[in-house]
Design an enzyme around this catalytic site. Structure first.
Site, PDB file in Angstrom:
ATOM      1  N   CYS A  44      48.488  22.764  33.407  1.00  0.00           N
ATOM      2  CA  CYS A  44      48.030  23.047  32.038  1.00  0.00           C
ATOM      3  C   CYS A  44      49.229  22.991  31.102  1.00  0.00           C
ATOM      4  O   CYS A  44      50.323  23.446  31.447  1.00  0.00           O
ATOM      5  CB  CYS A  44      47.374  24.428  31.973  1.00  0.00           C
ATOM      6  SG  CYS A  44      46.649  24.826  30.359  1.00  0.00           S
ATOM      7  N   CYS A  79      50.238  29.498  28.204  1.00  0.00           N
ATOM      8  CA  CYS A  79      49.854  30.908  28.062  1.00  0.00           C
ATOM      9  C   CYS A  79      50.760  31.753  28.958  1.00  0.00           C
ATOM     10  O   CYS A  79      50.942  31.436  30.139  1.00  0.00           O
ATOM     11  CB  CYS A  79      48.391  31.105  28.424  1.00  0.00           C
ATOM     12  SG  CYS A  79      47.264  30.172  27.357  1.00  0.00           S
ATOM     13  N   CYS A  81      49.556  33.261  32.583  1.00  0.00           N
ATOM     14  CA  CYS A  81      48.770  32.422  33.480  1.00  0.00           C
ATOM     15  C   CYS A  81      49.664  31.592  34.400  1.00  0.00           C
ATOM     16  O   CYS A  81      50.547  30.866  33.937  1.00  0.00           O
ATOM     17  CB  CYS A  81      47.864  31.502  32.665  1.00  0.00           C
ATOM     18  SG  CYS A  81      46.821  30.417  33.670  1.00  0.00           S
ATOM     19  N   GLY A 138      43.635  24.387  34.035  1.00  0.00           N
ATOM     20  CA  GLY A 138      43.578  23.514  32.876  1.00  0.00           C
ATOM     21  C   GLY A 138      42.705  24.015  31.743  1.00  0.00           C
ATOM     22  O   GLY A 138      41.925  24.951  31.887  1.00  0.00           O
ATOM     23  N   GLU A 139      42.863  23.367  30.592  1.00  0.00           N
ATOM     24  CA  GLU A 139      42.034  23.608  29.409  1.00  0.00           C
ATOM     25  C   GLU A 139      40.958  22.529  29.345  1.00  0.00           C
ATOM     26  O   GLU A 139      41.252  21.363  29.060  1.00  0.00           O
ATOM     27  CB  GLU A 139      42.900  23.572  28.139  1.00  0.00           C
ATOM     28  CG  GLU A 139      42.144  23.462  26.824  1.00  0.00           C
ATOM     29  CD  GLU A 139      41.075  24.527  26.621  1.00  0.00           C
ATOM     30  OE1 GLU A 139      39.900  24.148  26.408  1.00  0.00           O
ATOM     31  OE2 GLU A 139      41.407  25.728  26.677  1.00  0.00           O
ATOM     32  N   ASN A 182      46.090  39.461  36.458  1.00  0.00           N
ATOM     33  CA  ASN A 182      46.361  39.120  37.857  1.00  0.00           C
ATOM     34  C   ASN A 182      47.681  38.373  37.941  1.00  0.00           C
ATOM     35  O   ASN A 182      47.959  37.491  37.132  1.00  0.00           O
ATOM     36  CB  ASN A 182      45.231  38.250  38.417  1.00  0.00           C
ATOM     37  CG  ASN A 182      43.893  38.955  38.368  1.00  0.00           C
ATOM     38  OD1 ASN A 182      43.707  39.998  38.974  1.00  0.00           O
ATOM     39  ND2 ASN A 182      42.940  38.383  37.630  1.00  0.00           N
ATOM     40  N   CYS A 202      41.315  35.206  38.284  1.00  0.00           N
ATOM     41  CA  CYS A 202      41.623  34.612  36.981  1.00  0.00           C
ATOM     42  C   CYS A 202      43.136  34.591  36.738  1.00  0.00           C
ATOM     43  O   CYS A 202      43.823  35.592  36.887  1.00  0.00           O
ATOM     44  CB  CYS A 202      40.925  35.429  35.887  1.00  0.00           C
ATOM     45  SG  CYS A 202      41.232  34.833  34.219  1.00  0.00           S
TER      46      CYS A 202
END
Length: 368
Positions: free
Chosen positions: A130, A134, A137, A180-181, A313, A358
């Protein structure tokens, strides 16, 4: 010599030049109908093929016995039904299963199955890595490699349904919440959703297909114009100043522009009780105070929504700047939102022990 043998000779020569067969997992029903019409066949052949692929999980044309042998022979010479290969499976104590899948170019993605008593959910990846960066993530920490093809998105579901659904139809939900987005792979996302929802594809209800996005306004508009699905908005912060720090693309597409496009999406949707799911990762001391909860109420009160709080997480061997909110603070945050009239749930971190929850999907770790 039959027309199929003539076509076969021509297309085998073409295949020698391009070194690639047609992958039927790339094609929705309309595309398959056009294909069969182009070779002098009736359009109903598309439905026949799709039944074999998506009802019987068959990837061998020779076994498709209700199709005449000459056509089967021809299709076998110029087409394929090719999905990503499973290279690893991990089982969580809570029943969650994570598969690592290898793509044609040896890159790897991860896909998760989350079982419930009467249904199951597949969490699907849309990209290798990605590019959004973020800060919480793991997928972003590994960088961006490329978009997935339609066949690589659909193929994840095909592989898992072949394992899980052979005896019983367990899989009822598909969520684009993996690597991914999704909206930065819009063309292949839309074609995949058409196959997933088609009665001759996976036949999954549009309201049971959820696309999760950090918010790409122009792509949300395009999505609305092409398919009708459920939408989840990865908000994670109630103000632009804070969101800029943890979701860098907010500097380009701020909260207001995202919510405006989401409100239009909801107005155009035919799904009953249409609401966007507001996804909000709980990060200790960063976005989890009562003041943040008040700001969140003000931020989203004009958008039909339900809120899903997600305890952060982590993957132990990766470097993080953040830690998970304390359980007590998550409860206080949730209670405040409920008291203000918002439907608010806390996501159960299913599969955390196998890094399937997640924010934990990463595929292969690539050297930078």
């Amino acid at each position: 010599m039959s027309k199929y043998h003539i076509l076969q000779q021509f297309l085998e020569g073409l295949y020698f030049l391009i070194k690639e067969k047609i992958n039927f997992l790339e094609m929705d029903r309309i595309s398959l109908e056009k294909f069969f019409l182009s070779i002098g066949e009736k359009s109903f052949r598309a439905m026949q093929i799709m039944k074999w692929i998506y009802f019987h999980y068959c990837d061998d044309f020779k076994l498709m016995t209700d199709i005449k042998s000459s056509l089967r022979f021809y299709l076998d010479s110029i087409a394929t039904i090719s999905a990503p290969k499973i290279v690893e499976r991990k089982n969580s104590f809570d029943g969650t299963i994570k598969w690592k899948m290898r793509l044609y170019d040896s890159k790897e993605i991860e896909t998760v199955f989350i079982p419930e008593k009467t249904r199951g959910t597949i969490c699907v990846s849309s990209q290798v890595g990605c590019l959004l960066g973020c800060k919480f993530c793991a997928t972003s920490m590994n960088g961006f490699k490329r978009n997935l093809k339609t066949s690589e998105i659909v193929g994840q579901i095909w592989r898992i349904k072949k394992i899980i659904d052979t005896q019983k139809n367990m899989i009822k939900n598909v969520v684009f919440m993996g690597m991914g987005e999704p909206l930065l792979n819009l063309k292949n996302l839309i074609s995949s959703i058409r196959i997933i929802s088609d009665n001759f594809g996976f036949s999954i209800s549009k309201k049971k297909i959820t696309v999760s996005t950090v918010g790409i306004p122009f792509a949300i508009k395009k999505l609305s114009e092409n398919v009708d699905v459920s939408l989840a908005f990865s908000l994670h912060a109630p103000t632009n100043n804070l969101r800029n720090k943890i979701i860098p693309i907010n500097k380009k597409y701020d909260i207001s522009s995202c919510l405006s496009s989401i409100n239009k999406f909801l107005r155009n949707s035919n799904i009953k009780n249409k609401k966007v799911t507001i996804e909000y990762v709980m990060i200790d001391g960063i976005n989890d105070t009562i003041q943040h909860a008040r700001q969140l109420v003000k931020c989203i009160n004009k958008t039909p929504n339900k809120i899903n709080l997600i305890p952060l997480n982590r993957i132990n061997n990766l470097k993080y700047s953040f830690t998970r909110s304390k359980e007590k603070n998550i409860f206080i945050f949730q209670r405040f939102l409920i008291d203000k009239g918002f439907v608010t749930t806390v996501r159960n971190s299913r599969g955390e022990d196998i890094h399937a929850a997640c924010g934990q999907l990463i595929g292969k770790i690539y050297k930078k």
